[in-house]
Design a protein around this motif. Structure first.
Motif, short mmCIF file in Angstrom:
data_model
loop_
_atom_site.label_atom_id
_atom_site.label_comp_id
_atom_site.label_asym_id
_atom_site.label_seq_id
_atom_site.Cartn_x
_atom_site.Cartn_y
_atom_site.Cartn_z
N PRO A 124 0.83 -1.21 0.00
CA PRO A 124 0.00 0.00 0.00
C PRO A 124 0.86 1.26 0.00
O PRO A 124 1.78 1.40 0.79
CB PRO A 124 -0.80 -0.13 1.31
CG PRO A 124 -0.79 -1.58 1.62
CD PRO A 124 0.52 -2.10 1.12
N HIS A 125 0.56 2.16 -0.91
CA HIS A 125 1.28 3.43 -1.03
C HIS A 125 2.75 3.23 -1.36
O HIS A 125 3.57 4.11 -1.11
CB HIS A 125 1.15 4.28 0.25
CG HIS A 125 -0.24 4.34 0.79
ND1 HIS A 125 -1.26 4.94 0.09
CD2 HIS A 125 -0.78 3.85 1.93
CE1 HIS A 125 -2.38 4.84 0.81
NE2 HIS A 125 -2.11 4.17 1.91
N GLY A 126 3.13 2.09 -1.90
CA GLY A 126 4.53 1.80 -2.17
C GLY A 126 5.02 2.48 -3.43
O GLY A 126 4.26 2.93 -4.28
N SER A 127 6.35 2.60 -3.53
CA SER A 127 6.97 3.15 -4.72
C SER A 127 7.90 2.10 -5.30
O SER A 127 8.08 1.02 -4.74
CB SER A 127 7.75 4.42 -4.38
OG SER A 127 8.91 4.09 -3.64
N ASN A 128 8.53 2.43 -6.40
CA ASN A 128 9.43 1.51 -7.06
C ASN A 128 10.85 1.63 -6.53
O ASN A 128 11.72 0.85 -6.90
CB ASN A 128 9.42 1.80 -8.57
CG ASN A 128 9.94 0.64 -9.38
OD1 ASN A 128 9.67 -0.52 -9.06
ND2 ASN A 128 10.70 0.93 -10.42
N ASP A 129 11.10 2.60 -5.64
CA ASP A 129 12.46 2.87 -5.21
C ASP A 129 13.11 1.68 -4.50
O ASP A 129 14.28 1.38 -4.72
CB ASP A 129 12.49 4.09 -4.29
CG ASP A 129 12.28 5.39 -5.05
OD1 ASP A 129 12.25 5.33 -6.29
OD2 ASP A 129 12.14 6.44 -4.40
N LEU A 130 12.37 1.03 -3.62
CA LEU A 130 12.95 -0.08 -2.89
C LEU A 130 13.30 -1.22 -3.83
O LEU A 130 14.35 -1.87 -3.68
CB LEU A 130 11.98 -0.56 -1.80
CG LEU A 130 12.50 -1.67 -0.89
CD1 LEU A 130 13.77 -1.24 -0.17
CD2 LEU A 130 11.43 -2.07 0.13
N SER A 131 12.46 -1.47 -4.81
CA SER A 131 12.76 -2.52 -5.80
C SER A 131 14.03 -2.19 -6.57
O SER A 131 14.86 -3.06 -6.83
CB SER A 131 11.58 -2.66 -6.77
OG SER A 131 10.40 -3.00 -6.09
N LEU A 132 14.18 -0.92 -6.95
CA LEU A 132 15.39 -0.50 -7.66
C LEU A 132 16.62 -0.66 -6.79
O LEU A 132 17.69 -1.05 -7.28
CB LEU A 132 15.24 0.95 -8.11
CG LEU A 132 14.17 1.23 -9.16
CD1 LEU A 132 14.08 2.73 -9.44
CD2 LEU A 132 14.47 0.47 -10.45
#
Length: 647
Positions: A338-346
């Protein structure tokens, strides 16, 4: 159950008498106060005054060394025979504590518990710090100002876990059972209501009182929270047993003379009263008072801790599936947050790129020693992370300090801590990392507050990479634990196992057997059970914590780094917390023996702790032997249902 204080004061008053008296053998300019028991003779106060006034009601004797509002640093001189109270000196000058604004001198009656000792050879399981080699320090918060050498009957309220120059220095909060406020104070919570401001003042005083001497601020374990009465009683019991080992001759310490006049089990270390009197006479100066001997009276984080269930798992469907790279897999998982971004995956993907470079270097340099390989891995991982614009703080256990971000790039919101490389070249090597979200204001580089005093639960991702015959990367971002293999043809990490689930019991155990001579008896008993004929357990120890942990994760069992020496423990930030996060996401557990590991927080970057991780039943058994019962795991962060994802 701890008895209420209402009857405790009356019970203590019935047994407390003027049992002890003092002899000043030094004179008014240089006091040297020896203890004697009326009707008996000279004693060693640290060893001959009993710890308990009433064992059943948990009432203790406290020896007052420094009365409230005074500055002279008086203490038991434990290295001298019979441990007289003297004024501490440094370089020939008498020591005084500075006033800490707005307070005058010590803000409580300060002293110690007799028959206790903080063992400097044993690492405390929940703080990773060695004992300071002294008796347990005691702060008595009652209304009366005590006098030097007074022996007070007290009840325990709680305990502060202070870290003094890297050593564990417990501060037990107590109150005289005869004090008019004692009936209203039974645990830490009562202090906030009955004596508002005292806890804050206590932390403030201990944190800053050495600063005028040019020393650094003191630090505290347990996120600067006072631990409850029950926990304080456990600490007292531990230090009592350490004291018994000391006086029985099982261990020795240069700053402790254990001559006594009452303890039969100490053998030749028990001397007669006449011999004790001769020691006092020999150390009595000509200026000592010949008058009557003065008599003595004996006298959580701001977040709520809630239960959190382990992740739930679903069986995978059979059938052919396309190759899934780590970048795509992590991106899809992050989208479910929820409310996540792609930054952590990157960021996790960037670790994959760094580990590919490290793997190639190890393959191309088969004869390189571990230090050279570690230096390359440290530089490569740092270079990969510093240029992403995703990090605000990077910490390596090799550099032991924060590492610079690349100039000109954006400052991100993630704190990364990693151990660049460990293991044995030619056999197996491994790297570990953990990721936190920043606490400080965005837009600037992070600082130590972003990393210290944060529980392991606050990690948002963790992982490790194993370099061997093949290269595997195991990662968790809060949605289970997943394993990726480096495909040599495509050059990508591709999914190998989704939602790894560790068996509730397993047949693998891992421990460095060379340390077993020094570990506590409870750990020896655990290893004996694992090694017993018919147990079905198999020892797996490659000398690489990452590889040993991975074996336990896949097959079930337990891995142990029991200490007690620092080199035999796991660094909390770079090893213990990330691996604990991963095993819990796989349905297992991690503990320091007395508390779930993820509940702890680091008081210093170099903090190390015992490490017990693996299958639930195996870790529960370790806690049963060490603590007496398995611990119900808590979590300071409310998490929703764990999701599973099948691309």
């Amino acid at each position: 159950a701890i008895p209420a204080a209402a009857g405790a004061a009356a019970a203590a008053a019935a047994v407390v008498k003027d049992e002890y008296e003092l002899l000043d053998a030094g004179g008014s300019d240089n006091p040297r106060l020896y203890f004697a028991k009326k009707g008996f003779g000279a004693i060693n106060p640290l060893h001959d005054i009993p710890l308990f006034v009433d064992t059943e009601k948990k009432i203790f004797n406290m020896i007052v060394e420094i009365p409230r509002w005074t500055n002279a640093k008086m203490e038991l001189c434990t290295k001298d025979p019979l441990a007289p109270i003297v004024q501490d000196e440094k370089k020939g000058k008498k020591r005084y504590v500075h006033n800490v604004y707005p307070y005058k001198g010590y803000i409580w009656n300060y002293g110690c518990f007799p028959q206790t000792w903080e063992d400097p050879t044993q690492v405390h399981m929940e703080t990773g710090a060695l004992g300071d080699g002294d008796p347990l320090d005691v702060c008595e918060v009652g209304s009366a100002v005590a006098h030097i050498g007074e022996v007070k009957p007290v009840k325990v309220i709680g305990v502060l876990g202070m870290i003094d120059e890297g050593e564990m220095d417990w501060k037990i909060l107590v109150i005289d059972v005869r004090d008019k406020m004692a009936q209203y104070i039974n645990d830490v919570e009562d202090l906030y209501h009955v004596m508002p401001g005292l806890v804050h003042a206590t932390f403030s005083w201990f944190r800053t009182y050495k600063v005028p001497d040019g020393k650094a601020l003191n630090m505290f374990a347990f996120r600067e929270q006072v631990q409850k009465r029950e926990y304080a009683l456990e600490i007292i019991e531990e230090c009592y047993h350490s004291w018994r080992s000391l006086v029985a001759g099982k261990v020795a310490h240069k700053n402790h003379n254990v001559l006594n006049t009452t303890l039969d089990f100490t053998g030749k270390l028990r001397i007669t009263v006449d011999e004790a009197q001769q020691i006092i006479a020999k150390n009595t100066s000509s200026g000592a008072s010949a008058g009557e001997k003065p008599s003595l009276r004996r006298t959580p984080s701001t977040l709520d801790m809630i239960d959190i269930p382990p992740p739930q798992f679903e069986d995978e469907e059979n059938g052919e599936k396309p190759m899934m790279t780590i970048k795509r897999y992590c991106t899809e998982l992050q989208r479910r947050f929820p409310h996540g971004s792609n930054d952590l995956s990157l960021l996790v993907t960037e670790f994959g790129i760094a580990f590919k470079c490290v793997s190639a270097y190890i393959t191309d340099h088969p004869h390189e020693d571990l230090s050279s390989l570690t230096a390359f891995a440290n530089a490569q991982i740092h270079a990969s992370l510093a240029s992403t614009g995703l990090c605000c703080l990077i910490y390596s256990s090799m550099s032991l300090s924060s590492m610079p971000l690349e100039p000109g790039v954006d400052v991100g919101n993630y704190i990364v801590v990693f151990d660049p490389l460990m293991g044995t070249p030619g056999l197996s090597l491994g790297s570990i990392f953990g990721v936190y979200y920043r606490k400080s204001a965005p837009g600037k580089e992070g600082d130590s507050s972003d990393l210290l005093q944060r529980t392991g639960y606050e990690q948002v991702a963790a992982g490790y990479c194993i370099f061997g015959a093949s290269t595997s990367l195991t990662v968790s971002m809060g949605y289970g634990t997943h394993v990726f293999m480096l495909d040599l043809v495509s050059g990508h990490f591709v999914i190998n196992r989704r939602h790894v689930r560790i068996p509730d019991m397993g047949n693998v155990y891992s421990v460095d057997t060379s340390v077993l001579r020094s570990v506590p008896d409870s750990v020896k008993q655990l290893v004996d059970e694992l090694e017993a004929p018919g147990s079905g357990k198999v020892l797996h120890c490659e000398g690489n914590v990452v590889a040993d942990f991975h074996k336990v994760l896949m097959k079930g069992g337990i891995i142990m780094l029991p200490g007690p020496h620092k080199k035999d423990l796991a660094n909390f930030l770079s090893v213990a917390a990330p691996l604990a996060y991963i095993v819990r996401q796989a349905g297992g557990r991690a503990s320091v023996g007395k508390r779930p590991l993820l509940e702890l927080s680091a008081w210093a970057l170099e903090m190390s702790v015992p490490f017990f991780a693996g299958s639930n039943a195996e870790v529960d058994r370790a806690e049963e032997l060490i603590l007496g019962h398995a611990v119900t795991e808590k979590n300071a962060i409310a998490a929703g249902n764990m999701l599973t994802y099948e691309p």
